[in-house]
Write a protein that holds these residues in place. Structure first.
Motif, PDB file in Angstrom:
ATOM      1  N   MET A  48      13.720 -31.642  51.535  1.00 54.93           N
ATOM      2  CA  MET A  48      13.203 -30.293  51.321  1.00 54.93           C
ATOM      3  C   MET A  48      13.155 -29.521  52.644  1.00 54.93           C
ATOM      4  SD  MET A  48      12.004 -28.110  49.194  1.00 54.93           S
ATOM      5  CE  MET A  48      10.910 -26.754  49.050  1.00 54.93           C
ATOM      6  N   ASP A  49      12.763 -30.181  53.740  1.00 57.30           N
ATOM      7  CA  ASP A  49      12.658 -29.482  55.017  1.00 57.30           C
ATOM      8  C   ASP A  49      14.009 -28.965  55.493  1.00 57.30           C
ATOM      9  OD1 ASP A  49       9.930 -29.761  55.272  1.00 57.30           O
ATOM     10  OD2 ASP A  49      10.088 -31.729  56.223  1.00 57.30           O
ATOM     11  N   TRP A  50      15.060 -29.774  55.339  1.00 56.60           N
ATOM     12  CA  TRP A  50      16.390 -29.336  55.752  1.00 56.60           C
ATOM     13  C   TRP A  50      16.844 -28.150  54.909  1.00 56.60           C
ATOM     14  CZ3 TRP A  50      21.123 -28.981  53.312  1.00 56.60           C
ATOM     15  CH2 TRP A  50      22.214 -28.699  54.137  1.00 56.60           C
ATOM     16  N   PHE A  51      16.643 -28.249  53.593  1.00 53.56           N
ATOM     17  CA  PHE A  51      17.028 -27.168  52.684  1.00 53.56           C
ATOM     18  C   PHE A  51      16.266 -25.890  53.023  1.00 53.56           C
ATOM     19  CE2 PHE A  51      16.268 -24.784  48.729  1.00 53.56           C
ATOM     20  CZ  PHE A  51      17.575 -24.473  48.410  1.00 53.56           C
ATOM     21  N   TYR A  52      14.970 -26.017  53.239  1.00 58.27           N
ATOM     22  CA  TYR A  52      14.139 -24.857  53.560  1.00 58.27           C
ATOM     23  C   TYR A  52      14.588 -24.218  54.872  1.00 58.27           C
ATOM     24  CZ  TYR A  52      10.170 -22.066  54.996  1.00 58.27           C
ATOM     25  OH  TYR A  52       9.385 -21.041  55.432  1.00 58.27           O
ATOM     26  N   SER A  53      14.808 -25.017  55.894  1.00 60.98           N
ATOM     27  CA  SER A  53      15.199 -24.458  57.192  1.00 60.98           C
ATOM     28  C   SER A  53      16.568 -23.778  57.108  1.00 60.98           C
ATOM     29  CB  SER A  53      15.185 -25.523  58.282  1.00 60.98           C
ATOM     30  OG  SER A  53      16.132 -26.518  58.019  1.00 60.98           O
ATOM     31  N   GLN A  54      17.477 -24.345  56.333  1.00 66.34           N
ATOM     32  CA  GLN A  54      18.785 -23.717  56.159  1.00 66.34           C
ATOM     33  C   GLN A  54      18.662 -22.399  55.388  1.00 66.34           C
ATOM     34  OE1 GLN A  54      21.726 -24.760  57.590  1.00 66.34           O
ATOM     35  NE2 GLN A  54      20.263 -26.070  58.629  1.00 66.34           N
ATOM     36  N   LEU A  55      17.791 -22.380  54.385  1.00 69.35           N
ATOM     37  CA  LEU A  55      17.576 -21.170  53.591  1.00 69.35           C
ATOM     38  C   LEU A  55      16.949 -20.070  54.442  1.00 69.35           C
ATOM     39  CD1 LEU A  55      18.245 -20.478  50.695  1.00 69.35           C
ATOM     40  CD2 LEU A  55      15.949 -21.188  50.035  1.00 69.35           C
ATOM     41  N   VAL A  56      16.011 -20.438  55.306  1.00 66.21           N
ATOM     42  CA  VAL A  56      15.392 -19.466  56.219  1.00 66.21           C
ATOM     43  C   VAL A  56      16.452 -18.902  57.166  1.00 66.21           C
ATOM     44  CG1 VAL A  56      13.779 -19.203  58.151  1.00 66.21           C
ATOM     45  CG2 VAL A  56      13.056 -20.398  56.087  1.00 66.21           C
ATOM     46  N   PHE A  57      17.307 -19.772  57.687  1.00 60.14           N
ATOM     47  CA  PHE A  57      18.368 -19.330  58.598  1.00 60.14           C
ATOM     48  C   PHE A  57      19.320 -18.363  57.892  1.00 60.14           C
ATOM     49  CE2 PHE A  57      22.684 -19.825  60.287  1.00 60.14           C
ATOM     50  CZ  PHE A  57      22.472 -19.365  61.574  1.00 60.14           C
ATOM     51  N   ILE A  58      19.751 -18.712  56.690  1.00 64.56           N
ATOM     52  CA  ILE A  58      20.676 -17.857  55.930  1.00 64.56           C
ATOM     53  C   ILE A  58      20.010 -16.524  55.604  1.00 64.56           C
ATOM     54  CG2 ILE A  58      21.891 -17.625  53.724  1.00 64.56           C
ATOM     55  CD1 ILE A  58      22.366 -20.700  53.900  1.00 64.56           C
ATOM     56  N   HIS A  59      18.738 -16.570  55.196  1.00 65.50           N
ATOM     57  CA  HIS A  59      18.011 -15.347  54.878  1.00 65.50           C
ATOM     58  C   HIS A  59      17.913 -14.444  56.112  1.00 65.50           C
ATOM     59  CE1 HIS A  59      15.276 -12.839  52.585  1.00 65.50           C
ATOM     60  NE2 HIS A  59      14.416 -12.874  53.589  1.00 65.50           N
ATOM     61  N   SER A  60      17.611 -15.029  57.256  1.00 61.67           N
ATOM     62  CA  SER A  60      17.518 -14.256  58.494  1.00 61.67           C
ATOM     63  C   SER A  60      18.870 -13.654  58.868  1.00 61.67           C
ATOM     64  CB  SER A  60      17.027 -15.138  59.643  1.00 61.67           C
ATOM     65  OG  SER A  60      15.750 -15.617  59.381  1.00 61.67           O
ATOM     66  N   LEU A  61      19.925 -14.443  58.754  1.00 71.97           N
ATOM     67  CA  LEU A  61      21.264 -13.963  59.069  1.00 71.97           C
ATOM     68  C   LEU A  61      21.678 -12.813  58.149  1.00 71.97           C
ATOM     69  CD1 LEU A  61      23.770 -14.469  60.848  1.00 71.97           C
ATOM     70  CD2 LEU A  61      24.568 -16.046  59.082  1.00 71.97           C
ATOM     71  N   LEU A  62      21.406 -12.976  56.867  1.00 68.05           N
ATOM     72  CA  LEU A  62      21.733 -11.911  55.912  1.00 68.05           C
ATOM     73  C   LEU A  62      20.899 -10.660  56.177  1.00 68.05           C
ATOM     74  CD1 LEU A  62      22.057 -14.010  52.643  1.00 68.05           C
ATOM     75  CD2 LEU A  62      23.894 -12.740  53.779  1.00 68.05           C
ATOM     76  N   MET A 121      22.904 -11.186  48.011  1.00 63.63           N
ATOM     77  CA  MET A 121      22.671 -12.538  48.527  1.00 63.63           C
ATOM     78  C   MET A 121      21.334 -12.634  49.257  1.00 63.63           C
ATOM     79  SD  MET A 121      26.418 -13.896  49.773  1.00 63.63           S
ATOM     80  CE  MET A 121      26.665 -12.601  50.971  1.00 63.63           C
ATOM     81  N   LEU A 122      20.962 -11.578  49.974  1.00 64.37           N
ATOM     82  CA  LEU A 122      19.676 -11.539  50.665  1.00 64.37           C
ATOM     83  C   LEU A 122      18.531 -11.615  49.666  1.00 64.37           C
ATOM     84  CD1 LEU A 122      18.106 -11.124  53.333  1.00 64.37           C
ATOM     85  CD2 LEU A 122      18.362  -8.668  52.972  1.00 64.37           C
ATOM     86  N   THR A 123      18.651 -10.891  48.572  1.00 65.17           N
ATOM     87  CA  THR A 123      17.615 -10.909  47.540  1.00 65.17           C
ATOM     88  C   THR A 123      17.507 -12.276  46.886  1.00 65.17           C
ATOM     89  OG1 THR A 123      17.951  -8.551  47.117  1.00 65.17           O
ATOM     90  CG2 THR A 123      16.857  -9.819  45.394  1.00 65.17           C
ATOM     91  N   VAL A 124      18.635 -12.859  46.523  1.00 64.49           N
ATOM     92  CA  VAL A 124      18.628 -14.185  45.896  1.00 64.49           C
ATOM     93  C   VAL A 124      18.037 -15.225  46.847  1.00 64.49           C
ATOM     94  CG1 VAL A 124      20.124 -16.041  45.049  1.00 64.49           C
ATOM     95  CG2 VAL A 124      20.503 -13.690  44.291  1.00 64.49           C
ATOM     96  N   CYS A 125      18.421 -15.150  48.100  1.00 64.74           N
ATOM     97  CA  CYS A 125      17.909 -16.079  49.100  1.00 64.74           C
ATOM     98  C   CYS A 125      16.399 -15.895  49.291  1.00 64.74           C
ATOM     99  CB  CYS A 125      18.650 -15.854  50.409  1.00 64.74           C
ATOM    100  SG  CYS A 125      18.451 -17.145  51.610  1.00 64.74           S
ATOM    101  N   GLY A 126      15.954 -14.651  49.358  1.00 65.02           N
ATOM    102  CA  GLY A 126      14.523 -14.373  49.503  1.00 65.02           C
ATOM    103  C   GLY A 126      13.722 -14.857  48.312  1.00 65.02           C
ATOM    104  N   LEU A 127      14.235 -14.626  47.120  1.00 61.85           N
ATOM    105  CA  LEU A 127      13.540 -15.104  45.918  1.00 61.85           C
ATOM    106  C   LEU A 127      13.529 -16.632  45.871  1.00 61.85           C
ATOM    107  CD1 LEU A 127      14.852 -12.554  43.261  1.00 61.85           C
ATOM    108  CD2 LEU A 127      12.542 -12.689  44.236  1.00 61.85           C
ATOM    109  N   SER A 128      14.588 -17.258  46.341  1.00 60.46           N
ATOM    110  CA  SER A 128      14.631 -18.724  46.401  1.00 60.46           C
ATOM    111  C   SER A 128      13.586 -19.255  47.374  1.00 60.46           C
ATOM    112  CB  SER A 128      16.017 -19.205  46.813  1.00 60.46           C
ATOM    113  OG  SER A 128      16.978 -18.811  45.872  1.00 60.46           O
ATOM    114  N   LEU A 129      13.461 -18.607  48.521  1.00 64.00           N
ATOM    115  CA  LEU A 129      12.426 -19.004  49.478  1.00 64.00           C
ATOM    116  C   LEU A 129      11.038 -18.833  48.875  1.00 64.00           C
ATOM    117  CD1 LEU A 129      13.765 -17.534  52.828  1.00 64.00           C
ATOM    118  CD2 LEU A 129      13.230 -19.927  52.367  1.00 64.00           C
ATOM    119  N   TRP A 130      10.843 -17.704  48.229  1.00 68.56           N
ATOM    120  CA  TRP A 130       9.563 -17.409  47.616  1.00 68.56           C
ATOM    121  C   TRP A 130       9.213 -18.483  46.584  1.00 68.56           C
ATOM    122  CZ3 TRP A 130       8.599 -12.360  44.359  1.00 68.56           C
ATOM    123  CH2 TRP A 130       7.258 -12.261  44.029  1.00 68.56           C
TER     124      TRP A 130
END
Length: 126
Positions: free
Chosen positions: A1-15, A52-61
């Protein structure tokens, strides 16, 4: 979960940075009358990045389990997102005060970034 979360945060920030950069450049070009700023290919790219930013943000949420009543910074950020969307649409329109819409959009973008960084609806000022 930590790896997935950190990758999702990185992608969200990049987007998010891509979206901000595209809006600043495209919005400024539009304010000065550049025809390329409304090119369908560029608009499609902006739509794709924002989707993609919205989907990523909702996934993080969803993965973190934030609550809009408990995590007030997220509520403020989402309200600012609605305001940004309205002002950005206004800024890219034919209206007489579109420069004001552009400036308000930039202000709301800065607020959203500040709220995300500080995790505070008051940006850590109160």
């Amino acid at each position: 979960m930590d790896w997935f979360y950190s990758q999702l945060v990185f992608i969200h920030s990049l987007l998010a940075w891509c979206s901000v950069g595209l809006f600043i450049v495209r919005g400024l070009a539009f304010q000065f009358g550049a025809e390329w700023s409304m090119d369908v290919r560029l608009r499609s790219m902006v739509f794709g990045v924002d989707t993609m930013l919205t989907v990523c943000g909702l996934s993080l949420w969803g993965s973190i389990g934030y609550s809009l009543t408990r995590d007030t910074w997220l509520t403020a950020k989402l309200l600012a997102l609605v305001g940004y969307t309205v002002c950005a649409h206004w800024a890219m329109g034919r209206g007489e005060f579109r420069v004001l819409g552009y400036l308000l959009s930039l202000l709301l973008l800065a607020y959203m970034m500040g709220a995300a960084i500080t995790r505070s609806p008051t940006l850590g000022l109160a």
